[in-house]
Motif scaffolding. Structure first.
Motif, PDB file in Angstrom:
ATOM      1  N   TYR A 192       0.834  -1.206   0.000  1.00 26.99           N
ATOM      2  CA  TYR A 192       0.000   0.000   0.000  1.00 26.99           C
ATOM      3  C   TYR A 192       0.865   1.252   0.000  1.00 26.99           C
ATOM      4  N   ARG A 193       1.881   1.259   0.851  1.00 29.98           N
ATOM      5  CA  ARG A 193       2.716   2.457   0.991  1.00 29.98           C
ATOM      6  C   ARG A 193       3.516   2.719  -0.285  1.00 29.98           C
ATOM      7  N   ALA A 194       3.994   1.650  -0.925  1.00 21.81           N
ATOM      8  CA  ALA A 194       4.781   1.815  -2.145  1.00 21.81           C
ATOM      9  C   ALA A 194       3.981   2.481  -3.252  1.00 21.81           C
ATOM     10  N   ARG A 195       2.666   2.302  -3.235  1.00 23.25           N
ATOM     11  CA  ARG A 195       1.828   2.903  -4.284  1.00 23.25           C
ATOM     12  C   ARG A 195       1.930   4.424  -4.282  1.00 23.25           C
ATOM     13  N   ARG A 196       2.136   5.013  -3.121  1.00 21.45           N
ATOM     14  CA  ARG A 196       2.288   6.484  -3.068  1.00 21.45           C
ATOM     15  C   ARG A 196       3.527   6.921  -3.835  1.00 21.45           C
ATOM     16  N   PHE A 197       4.608   6.156  -3.679  1.00 19.72           N
ATOM     17  CA  PHE A 197       5.835   6.478  -4.401  1.00 19.72           C
ATOM     18  C   PHE A 197       5.615   6.338  -5.906  1.00 19.72           C
ATOM     19  N   PHE A 198       4.899   5.277  -6.312  1.00 21.65           N
ATOM     20  CA  PHE A 198       4.668   5.050  -7.735  1.00 21.65           C
ATOM     21  C   PHE A 198       3.760   6.121  -8.319  1.00 21.65           C
ATOM     22  N   LYS A 199       2.689   6.483  -7.583  1.00 22.54           N
ATOM     23  CA  LYS A 199       1.756   7.505  -8.077  1.00 22.54           C
ATOM     24  C   LYS A 199       2.437   8.862  -8.218  1.00 22.54           C
ATOM     25  N   ALA A 200       3.420   9.114  -7.342  1.00 23.82           N
ATOM     26  CA  ALA A 200       4.160  10.380  -7.417  1.00 23.82           C
ATOM     27  C   ALA A 200       5.219  10.352  -8.521  1.00 23.82           C
ATOM     28  N   GLY A 201       5.410   9.184  -9.131  1.00 23.88           N
ATOM     29  CA  GLY A 201       6.338   9.080 -10.255  1.00 23.88           C
ATOM     30  C   GLY A 201       7.787   8.862  -9.890  1.00 23.88           C
ATOM     31  N   PHE A 202       8.089   8.495  -8.634  1.00 19.27           N
ATOM     32  CA  PHE A 202       9.478   8.324  -8.224  1.00 19.27           C
ATOM     33  C   PHE A 202      10.001   6.964  -8.665  1.00 19.27           C
ATOM     34  N   LYS A 203      11.166   6.971  -9.296  1.00 24.12           N
ATOM     35  CA  LYS A 203      11.753   5.749  -9.828  1.00 24.12           C
ATOM     36  C   LYS A 203      13.050   5.353  -9.135  1.00 24.12           C
ATOM     37  N   ASP A 226      10.077  -3.381   3.285  1.00 20.53           N
ATOM     38  CA  ASP A 226       9.519  -2.328   2.426  1.00 20.53           C
ATOM     39  C   ASP A 226      10.193  -2.298   1.070  1.00 20.53           C
ATOM     40  N   ALA A 227      11.462  -2.646   1.021  1.00 20.76           N
ATOM     41  CA  ALA A 227      12.185  -2.638  -0.254  1.00 20.76           C
ATOM     42  C   ALA A 227      11.571  -3.595  -1.257  1.00 20.76           C
ATOM     43  N   LEU A 228      11.027  -4.732  -0.783  1.00 17.21           N
ATOM     44  CA  LEU A 228      10.466  -5.704  -1.723  1.00 17.21           C
ATOM     45  C   LEU A 228       9.251  -5.136  -2.449  1.00 17.21           C
ATOM     46  N   ALA A 229       8.513  -4.218  -1.807  1.00 15.50           N
ATOM     47  CA  ALA A 229       7.377  -3.583  -2.477  1.00 15.50           C
ATOM     48  C   ALA A 229       7.844  -2.424  -3.340  1.00 15.50           C
ATOM     49  N   LEU A 230       8.785  -1.624  -2.833  1.00 11.65           N
ATOM     50  CA  LEU A 230       9.283  -0.480  -3.594  1.00 11.65           C
ATOM     51  C   LEU A 230      10.000  -0.920  -4.860  1.00 11.65           C
ATOM     52  N   ALA A 231      10.726  -2.039  -4.789  1.00  9.65           N
ATOM     53  CA  ALA A 231      11.517  -2.499  -5.926  1.00  9.65           C
ATOM     54  C   ALA A 231      10.662  -3.067  -7.049  1.00  9.65           C
ATOM     55  N   ALA A 232       9.364  -3.193  -6.827  1.00  8.11           N
ATOM     56  CA  ALA A 232       8.488  -3.690  -7.891  1.00  8.11           C
ATOM     57  C   ALA A 232       8.461  -2.731  -9.071  1.00  8.11           C
ATOM     58  N   GLU A 233       8.637  -1.402  -8.784  1.00 10.35           N
ATOM     59  CA  GLU A 233       8.582  -0.424  -9.864  1.00 10.35           C
ATOM     60  C   GLU A 233       9.642   0.658  -9.750  1.00 10.35           C
ATOM     61  N   ARG A 286      18.507  -9.225   0.220  1.00 13.48           N
ATOM     62  CA  ARG A 286      18.727  -9.638  -1.171  1.00 13.48           C
ATOM     63  C   ARG A 286      17.980 -10.931  -1.473  1.00 13.48           C
ATOM     64  N   GLU A 287      18.058 -11.888  -0.555  1.00 15.03           N
ATOM     65  CA  GLU A 287      17.359 -13.156  -0.772  1.00 15.03           C
ATOM     66  C   GLU A 287      15.845 -12.970  -0.724  1.00 15.03           C
ATOM     67  N   ASN A 288      15.377 -12.102   0.150  1.00 13.10           N
ATOM     68  CA  ASN A 288      13.941 -11.873   0.268  1.00 13.10           C
ATOM     69  C   ASN A 288      13.383 -11.193  -0.975  1.00 13.10           C
ATOM     70  N   LEU A 289      14.136 -10.272  -1.533  1.00 13.73           N
ATOM     71  CA  LEU A 289      13.684  -9.643  -2.773  1.00 13.73           C
ATOM     72  C   LEU A 289      13.747 -10.622  -3.933  1.00 13.73           C
ATOM     73  N   LEU A 290      14.696 -11.527  -3.877  1.00 12.72           N
ATOM     74  CA  LEU A 290      14.766 -12.554  -4.907  1.00 12.72           C
ATOM     75  C   LEU A 290      13.526 -13.439  -4.859  1.00 12.72           C
ATOM     76  N   ALA A 291      13.028 -13.712  -3.662  1.00 10.45           N
ATOM     77  CA  ALA A 291      11.808 -14.510  -3.518  1.00 10.45           C
ATOM     78  C   ALA A 291      10.624 -13.828  -4.182  1.00 10.45           C
ATOM     79  N   TYR A 292      10.653 -12.491  -4.187  1.00  5.81           N
ATOM     80  CA  TYR A 292       9.567 -11.718  -4.822  1.00  5.81           C
ATOM     81  C   TYR A 292       9.927 -11.305  -6.248  1.00  5.81           C
ATOM     82  N   ARG A 293      11.043 -11.829  -6.764  1.00  6.32           N
ATOM     83  CA  ARG A 293      11.509 -11.526  -8.120  1.00  6.32           C
ATOM     84  C   ARG A 293      11.710 -10.023  -8.314  1.00  6.32           C
ATOM     85  N   SER A 294      12.144  -9.342  -7.247  1.00  4.84           N
ATOM     86  CA  SER A 294      12.344  -7.896  -7.303  1.00  4.84           C
ATOM     87  C   SER A 294      13.814  -7.526  -7.142  1.00  4.84           C
ATOM     88  N   GLN A 295      14.715  -8.511  -7.177  1.00  8.65           N
ATOM     89  CA  GLN A 295      16.116  -8.254  -6.853  1.00  8.65           C
ATOM     90  C   GLN A 295      16.798  -7.322  -7.848  1.00  8.65           C
TER      91      GLN A 295
END
Length: 316
Positions: free
Chosen positions: A80-91, A103-110, A127-136
């Motif tokens: 939910y929180r990461a959506r604010r970053f995406f809506k604001a256009g931050f990359k 939180d990084a695993l959600a932010l790294a989606a986009e 790093r391993e946790n983001l790999l589990a979410y394919r966001s590494q």
């Protein structure tokens, strides 16, 4: 644990859930079969993965420490929180104190995420946790002391300071957080757009005047507070957010004079804890046509029943 042998033992141990009844038996069997140090790591990992079910959808593939799991944002909140970053256009986002990457695993989606932490083992877990979410691919770890590191050039910041001391006791003041909340002011001089995770029980006197404060509850339980700065703010006042449904109530909703207390009517309403923490009982009262039963408590009452996600309703 990441070796082929470690992965095999983790999988075999996880086949049977660890409980109070079988914990010693499983531990004894592992210590006889493998090095005691590895046995403890396997036992701890399998047990923490069990505890993380419900908090993370990929819990069975992730790595935790007890403290990090307890303090990590749940997946529903971080998404939910990461959506604010995406809506604001931050990359590009710097995750200050990223720990195991909740939180990084959600932010790294986009977005490209720079995860900074002093503990190298937590960065390895992240790093391993983001790999589990394919966001590494969107995550770059950096081991550094935030109190000594100069601000880096990114578009937005997420800051999650430790809110417990070495003995595990909750730190009530933002000035006692580790690092202190004052750290964000140095970083915001270069990057004004930021989100800071704080305790939901924060003293209102410590809420910055230039921040929008949000209190988040999940399934009726207040979990977190957040300070939003710069373009990440979606208003100027206070906000209560109910997850997973995503209902939002703000201090800018239903403006008007305070509704005076009255005698109980046919219905009683118990506001969600996020509404109470955000001091939004009066806006809720105006929204549902209710009134407080007393000026010192949060219960509301009305003669007609109104459905609302922001309170539990009882018929008197």
């Amino acid at each position: 644990l990441l070796s082929d042998k470690g992965q095999q033992i983790l999988a075999e141990t996880a086949e049977t859930p660890i409980t109070e009844a079988n914990h010693l038996q499983v531990a004894s069997r592992l210590r006889k079969a493998i090095d005691p140090h590895l046995a403890q790591a396997v036992l701890e990992t399998v047990w923490l993965r069990q505890r993380a079910v419900g908090k993370f959808s990929k819990a069975s593939q992730m790595y935790f420490t007890r403290e990090a799991l307890e303090q990590a944002s749940s997946e529903v909140i971080s998404t939910y929180r990461a959506r604010r970053f995406f809506k604001a256009g931050f990359k590009s986002v710097a995750d200050l104190g990223c720990s195991i990457g909740g939180d990084a695993l959600a932010l790294a989606a986009e977005a490209d995420v720079l995860g900074i932490d002093l503990d190298w083992s937590k960065l390895a877990m992240a790093r391993e946790n983001l790999l589990a979410y394919r966001s590494q691919n969107g995550f770059s770890p950096l081991q550094a002391d935030l109190t000594e590191l100069q601000p880096v050039p990114v578009e937005a910041l997420f800051f999650d300071p430790a809110r417990r001391d070495e003995q595990g006791r909750r730190l009530k003041s933002v000035h006692l957080y580790r690092p202190s909340l004052s750290l964000i002011y140095d970083w915001r001089a270069q990057t004004p757009h930021a989100a800071v995770k704080v305790s939901p029980g924060i003293d209102y006197a410590e809420i910055p005047v230039d921040a929008q404060v949000e209190f988040i509850s999940v399934a009726g339980n207040v979990k977190e507070g957040v300070f939003w700065y710069g373009d990440l703010r979606n208003g100027t006042g206070r906000q209560a957010t109910l997850l997973p449904q995503g209902d939002i109530l703000t201090s800018e909703d239903n403006p008007g004079d305070n509704v005076p207390p009255r005698e109980p009517g046919a219905f009683l309403y118990e506001p969600d804890g996020a509404v109470i923490r955000a001091h939004l009982v009066q806006p809720l009262a105006r929204r549902i046509g209710a009134a407080p039963i007393d000026s010192s408590i949060a219960y509301l009452t009305s003669d007609e029943g109104r459905e609302t996600a922001f309170a539990r309703r009882f018929e008197i």
